[in-house]
Write a protein that holds these residues in place. Structure first.
Motif, PDB file in Angstrom:
ATOM      1  N   GLU A 315       0.836  -1.216   0.000  1.00  0.00           N
ATOM      2  CA  GLU A 315       0.000   0.000   0.000  1.00  0.00           C
ATOM      3  C   GLU A 315       0.862   1.253   0.000  1.00  0.00           C
ATOM      4  N   LEU A 316       1.976   1.229   0.739  1.00  0.00           N
ATOM      5  CA  LEU A 316       2.881   2.379   0.762  1.00  0.00           C
ATOM      6  C   LEU A 316       3.479   2.627  -0.621  1.00  0.00           C
ATOM      7  N   TYR A 317       3.847   1.558  -1.307  1.00  0.00           N
ATOM      8  CA  TYR A 317       4.383   1.711  -2.665  1.00  0.00           C
ATOM      9  C   TYR A 317       3.314   2.231  -3.626  1.00  0.00           C
ATOM     10  N   ASN A 318       2.075   1.801  -3.430  1.00  0.00           N
ATOM     11  CA  ASN A 318       0.987   2.325  -4.273  1.00  0.00           C
ATOM     12  C   ASN A 318       0.805   3.826  -4.039  1.00  0.00           C
ATOM     13  N   ARG A 319       0.928   4.245  -2.782  1.00  0.00           N
ATOM     14  CA  ARG A 319       0.848   5.680  -2.485  1.00  0.00           C
ATOM     15  C   ARG A 319       2.017   6.431  -3.090  1.00  0.00           C
ATOM     16  N   MET A 320       3.202   5.809  -3.046  1.00  0.00           N
ATOM     17  CA  MET A 320       4.385   6.453  -3.604  1.00  0.00           C
ATOM     18  C   MET A 320       4.222   6.698  -5.110  1.00  0.00           C
ATOM     19  N   GLU A 321       3.569   5.759  -5.802  1.00  0.00           N
ATOM     20  CA  GLU A 321       3.391   5.891  -7.246  1.00  0.00           C
ATOM     21  C   GLU A 321       2.489   7.066  -7.616  1.00  0.00           C
ATOM     22  N   THR A 322       1.648   7.501  -6.683  1.00  0.00           N
ATOM     23  CA  THR A 322       0.753   8.628  -6.965  1.00  0.00           C
ATOM     24  C   THR A 322       1.444   9.975  -6.752  1.00  0.00           C
ATOM     25  N   ILE A 323       2.628   9.962  -6.126  1.00  0.00           N
ATOM     26  CA  ILE A 323       3.377  11.205  -5.892  1.00  0.00           C
ATOM     27  C   ILE A 323       4.059  11.613  -7.196  1.00  0.00           C
ATOM     28  N   GLN A 329       8.898  11.795  -3.842  1.00  0.00           N
ATOM     29  CA  GLN A 329       8.920  10.333  -3.717  1.00  0.00           C
ATOM     30  C   GLN A 329      10.057   9.883  -2.806  1.00  0.00           C
ATOM     31  N   PHE A 332       9.156  10.574   0.773  1.00  0.00           N
ATOM     32  CA  PHE A 332       8.186   9.588   1.247  1.00  0.00           C
ATOM     33  C   PHE A 332       8.901   8.271   1.573  1.00  0.00           C
ATOM     34  N   TYR A 336       9.381   6.274   5.499  1.00  0.00           N
ATOM     35  CA  TYR A 336       8.971   4.918   5.867  1.00  0.00           C
ATOM     36  C   TYR A 336      10.105   3.897   5.733  1.00  0.00           C
TER      37      TYR A 336
END
Length: 382
Positions: A315-323, A329, A332, A336
């Motif tokens: 989920e953290l990587y999915n959030r990173m992809e939206t940055i 990035q 972020f 974490y």
């Protein structure tokens, strides 16, 4: 080589004595028929016990003294919770179908059960919208006090992410446990050269067999300036196919071969890379938890709350992809303790944090070396 269900023994010395072998459909026994009903590992059940009827979660199907048994994790009802947690809100949640999972590390949380004790299979979801019964929280102890944490803060059962496609059941099945070893080392003659060695072992071999040099299979070497991802890509492609199962003819007999990554063994820096975590010198450089380096030795850490879980890292990587910007990035990722990109091993079915264990030998050896160095210096000064 061993190709069978997990074994329950007092002294564990082989991979098939461990939890992963028993709980993963890729290695152990995944189904059992009880009273003409098919049960799978990962199912929730209602069963008989001496103290009454209970709810449970089938973790594994194992053999104990050649007797087939089920490894069950206890699921609690409202009445089984400690009295201090008997609140009006939880009572109402219980009426709506809520259940509580007892952390597997707690006393008597996991029991071995005879198959005939199973009454029936039940459907349990993650929320009250997906099923009549659902797991809402996990009960565990911290500093000798009972606490709750979200049901999301737990390792997923391997059956949730490693389902094996249906095949012809008449074929004999052989499941291979692969132990991938990656190590950086230096070669020196006149000039120092950095190399990365990649080796493979089969966890189906006994411990004594795995110690023999002839059973260490060299996949190759990553040269200085080379990229591990580029080197390992053909191997990953083949294992992705073998995870689904492939039919081979061995000595004239058609067999179904399944091979999966069971464990990644590596030194501390390389292990962090393969677990998608920054190196151990980072603020959050532990691949097992999110503790900062200043607090790694604290005895008060609430590990289950700050542990790293594969699905949460995803989920953290999915959030990173939206940055949008690369700078944001990196910020972020630093917050974490994540690498800037995922490991190529994430193309395989695995739990990156559990299946990349800590390099205990090198950690211990380094501390002993430091202790000896300090001791010698003190004695020399005296």
């Amino acid at each position: 080589m061993y190709f069978g269900p997990a074994l329950e023994v007092k002294e564990k010395s082989e991979f098939w004595h461990g939890d992963l072998w028993g709980e993963s459909p890729q290695f152990g026994q995944e189904t059992i028929v009880i009273k003409q009903v098919l049960y799978q590992i990962g199912d929730y059940v209602y069963y008989n016990e001496i103290t009454g009827k209970k709810f449970g979660h089938i973790l594994a199907i194992i053999l104990e003294n050649n007797i087939e048994k089920l490894k069950i994790q206890h699921v609690l009802t409202f009445d089984e919770l400690p009295e201090s947690f008997h609140t009006t809100i939880r009572q109402q949640q219980s009426r709506d179908g809520a259940l509580w999972l007892l952390d597997r590390d707690e006393y008597n949380a996991i029991i071995l059960l005879e198959p005939q004790a199973i009454i029936q299979k039940i459907t349990v979801g993650q929320n009250n919208n997906s099923a009549n019964k659902y797991i809402i929280e996990i009960l565990y102890k911290h500093n000798n006090h009972w606490k709750f944490r979200s049901a999301l803060l737990d390792y997923k059962h391997p059956s949730e992410y490693t389902a094996i496609p249906n095949h012809n059941n008449s074929l004999p099945v052989y499941k291979f446990f692969l132990d991938l070893y990656y190590d950086d080392f230096g070669t020196y003659r006149n000039v120092y050269h950095s190399l990365g060695g990649v080796y493979l072992q089969f966890g189906n071999m006994t411990f004594n067999d795995r110690k023999q040099l002839k059973n260490h299979f060299v996949l190759g070497f990553v040269p200085f300036g080379g990229d591990f991802d580029d080197f390992i890509k053909p191997f990953i492609k083949e294992i992705c196919q073998l995870e689904k199962g492939k039919v081979f003819e061995i000595n004239g007999v058609r067999c179904l071969i399944i091979a999966s990554l069971g464990q990644v063994t590596a030194d501390l820096p390389q292990g962090n890379d393969l677990a998608c975590i920054k190196r151990h010198g980072a603020i959050k450089g532990c691949r097992s938890c999110q503790a900062t380096k200043e607090k790694l030795t604290s005895a008060d850490l609430n590990i289950p709350l700050i542990a790293r879980y594969h699905h949460i890292t995803d989920e953290l990587y999915n959030r990173m992809e939206t940055i949008i910007t690369a700078t944001d990035q990196r910020k972020f990722a630093t917050e974490y303790g994540l690498r800037n990109k995922k490991s190529i091993l994430d193309l395989l079915k695995r739990e990156r944090h559990l299946q990349t264990p800590q390099d205990v030998y090198h950690l211990t050896a380094e501390k002993i070396q430091r202790l000896l160095h300090i001791t010698v210096n003190l004695l020399s000064n005296d």
